[in-house]
Design an enzyme around this catalytic site. Structure first.
Site, PDB file in Angstrom:
ATOM      1  N   ALA A 110       0.811  -1.223   0.000  1.00  0.00           N
ATOM      2  CA  ALA A 110       0.000   0.000   0.000  1.00  0.00           C
ATOM      3  C   ALA A 110       0.840   1.267   0.000  1.00  0.00           C
ATOM      4  O   ALA A 110       0.320   2.353  -0.263  1.00  0.00           O
ATOM      5  CB  ALA A 110      -0.946   0.004   1.205  1.00  0.00           C
ATOM      6  N   ASP A 139       5.578  -8.207   6.156  1.00  0.00           N
ATOM      7  CA  ASP A 139       6.453  -8.871   5.196  1.00  0.00           C
ATOM      8  C   ASP A 139       5.662 -10.044   4.640  1.00  0.00           C
ATOM      9  O   ASP A 139       5.462 -11.046   5.330  1.00  0.00           O
ATOM     10  CB  ASP A 139       7.733  -9.359   5.883  1.00  0.00           C
ATOM     11  CG  ASP A 139       8.734  -9.974   4.913  1.00  0.00           C
ATOM     12  OD1 ASP A 139       8.333 -10.299   3.774  1.00  0.00           O
ATOM     13  OD2 ASP A 139       9.906 -10.140   5.293  1.00  0.00           O
ATOM     14  N   VAL A 140       5.194  -9.941   3.402  1.00  0.00           N
ATOM     15  CA  VAL A 140       4.303 -10.965   2.855  1.00  0.00           C
ATOM     16  C   VAL A 140       5.001 -12.305   2.658  1.00  0.00           C
ATOM     17  O   VAL A 140       4.342 -13.318   2.408  1.00  0.00           O
ATOM     18  CB  VAL A 140       3.661 -10.505   1.523  1.00  0.00           C
ATOM     19  CG1 VAL A 140       2.770  -9.293   1.742  1.00  0.00           C
ATOM     20  CG2 VAL A 140       4.716 -10.234   0.462  1.00  0.00           C
ATOM     21  N   SER A 191       0.703  -8.711 -13.797  1.00  0.00           N
ATOM     22  CA  SER A 191       1.399  -7.803 -14.719  1.00  0.00           C
ATOM     23  C   SER A 191       1.201  -8.323 -16.126  1.00  0.00           C
ATOM     24  O   SER A 191       0.973  -9.529 -16.340  1.00  0.00           O
ATOM     25  CB  SER A 191       2.900  -7.764 -14.393  1.00  0.00           C
ATOM     26  OG  SER A 191       3.629  -7.119 -15.420  1.00  0.00           O
ATOM     27  N   TYR A 249      10.649 -12.637 -12.788  1.00  0.00           N
ATOM     28  CA  TYR A 249       9.497 -11.766 -12.517  1.00  0.00           C
ATOM     29  C   TYR A 249       8.302 -12.205 -13.367  1.00  0.00           C
ATOM     30  O   TYR A 249       7.183 -12.349 -12.858  1.00  0.00           O
ATOM     31  CB  TYR A 249       9.869 -10.321 -12.833  1.00  0.00           C
ATOM     32  CG  TYR A 249       8.751  -9.326 -12.673  1.00  0.00           C
ATOM     33  CD1 TYR A 249       8.410  -8.834 -11.421  1.00  0.00           C
ATOM     34  CD2 TYR A 249       8.036  -8.863 -13.775  1.00  0.00           C
ATOM     35  CE1 TYR A 249       7.383  -7.913 -11.265  1.00  0.00           C
ATOM     36  CE2 TYR A 249       7.014  -7.943 -13.630  1.00  0.00           C
ATOM     37  CZ  TYR A 249       6.691  -7.467 -12.379  1.00  0.00           C
ATOM     38  OH  TYR A 249       5.678  -6.567 -12.228  1.00  0.00           O
ATOM     39  N   ALA A 305       7.712 -15.102 -14.697  1.00  0.00           N
ATOM     40  CA  ALA A 305       7.225 -16.411 -14.255  1.00  0.00           C
ATOM     41  C   ALA A 305       6.354 -16.296 -13.007  1.00  0.00           C
ATOM     42  O   ALA A 305       5.311 -16.946 -12.898  1.00  0.00           O
ATOM     43  CB  ALA A 305       8.412 -17.335 -13.993  1.00  0.00           C
ATOM     44  N   LYS A 355       4.636 -13.651 -12.041  1.00  0.00           N
ATOM     45  CA  LYS A 355       3.388 -12.967 -12.365  1.00  0.00           C
ATOM     46  C   LYS A 355       2.438 -13.866 -13.144  1.00  0.00           C
ATOM     47  O   LYS A 355       1.219 -13.775 -13.003  1.00  0.00           O
ATOM     48  CB  LYS A 355       3.679 -11.679 -13.139  1.00  0.00           C
ATOM     49  CG  LYS A 355       4.347 -10.607 -12.291  1.00  0.00           C
ATOM     50  CD  LYS A 355       3.495 -10.233 -11.073  1.00  0.00           C
ATOM     51  CE  LYS A 355       4.069  -9.085 -10.289  1.00  0.00           C
ATOM     52  NZ  LYS A 355       3.215  -8.684  -9.148  1.00  0.00           N
TER      53      LYS A 355
END
Length: 285
Positions: A27, A76-77, A163, A176, A178, A180
């Site tokens: 966010a 922290d996801v 994306s 990146y 892969a 997404k």
């Protein structure tokens, strides 16, 4: 017989998310903040989650200025425990959660000291793990921990941010792309699982937006691509916009936020498992 429903006026369409509660990861970033403000414009209260608490607090402050409640939380996801704490905080402070938006993400481009940005030979195990852990595992954890609440309520909206890089291979950042792509397939799979519980799960695929991530990418390209050497990051970005986007203009965070609002609203109650490109026509499938 089906009832004929009159279309709503613009006035009736405002505040489509009034009194609903949205948790948004990432966010504090450009897209994430734009999503939060678009949701708030439609009346949603926001749990602003980010790895950097100060950025989450800035977003929460802007949401409050828009007239909605907001709390900020550091998350922290990559940690399921952190994701669980984020959801619990939302339930404690807001009383419920109606919407989850997973926007936190990282790119593998622009790594300090990397000689060949994005080339498979130059990607280290740590870099691979970071990109997968944030972009894919992080989305999975957030989706996973909110599922019980949504199943109990037999309602909920999950919007995962992927994306256009997830639509086809990307030579400059294959990991990146892969991850997404994985977000799109994960979204479809969870949409199937959660449909019986009246939970919609969809994906938004942003196109080209000026952001800290794109600035890092543009800097790397200007240093390494022969035709771009000597250009500023802004010039590299403008060149990409001109070359790749049929409509000839870059996207802005509000464009992504508007798509998220649509998926989060009752207007999209019959839409699930879909990936929507918001990219000015770059990817048309």
């Amino acid at each position: 017989m089906y009832e004929i429903v009159k279309s709503k006026t613009e006035k009736e369409r405002t505040m489509r998310l009034k009194e609903r509660v949205a948790v948004v990861t990432g966010a504090g970033g450009g897209i994430g903040r734009g999503i939060c403000l678009c949701l708030a414009r439609e009346g949603a209260h926001i749990v602003a989650s980010d790895l950097k608490l100060e950025l989450a607090e800035e977003t929460a402050s802007k949401v409050r200025e828009a007239g909605c409640n907001a709390v900020a939380i550091e998350t922290d996801v990559r940690s399921k425990q952190d994701c669980q704490a984020m959801i619990e905080r939302g339930l404690k402070d807001m009383g419920k959660i109606d919407i989850l938006v997973c926007c936190a993400g990282v790119s593998g481009i622009g790594r300090p000291g990397a000689d060949r940005q994005g080339e498979v030979e130059g990607i280290t195990e740590d870099e691979l793990a970071l990109t997968i852990d944030v972009n894919l595992k992080g989305v999975f954890f957030c989706n996973q921990v909110v599922t019980h609440h949504f199943k109990e309520r037999k309602a909920g909206k999950i919007i995962n941010i992927s994306s256009i890089a997830g639509r086809k291979g990307l030579d400059i950042d294959p990991v990146y792309a892969a991850t997404k792509s994985g977000v799109i397939i994960l979204t479809q799979s969870l949409a199937l699982q959660l449909a019986p519980y009246n939970v919609n799960v969809n994906t938004v695929c942003p196109g080209i937006l000026w952001s800290p991530m794109w600035k890092t990418l543009a800097t790397a390209l200007s240093n390494q691509v022969p035709g771009m050497k000597g250009l500023t990051p802004e010039q590299v970005f403008e060149a990409a916009v001109k070359k790749q986007i049929p409509m000839g203009r870059a996207q802005v965070p509000e464009d992504i936020g508007n798509a998220v609002v649509f998926f989060a609203s009752d207007d999209a109650k019959e839409i699930t498992g879909q990936a929507l490109n918001v990219d000015g026509g770059i990817q048309m499938n």
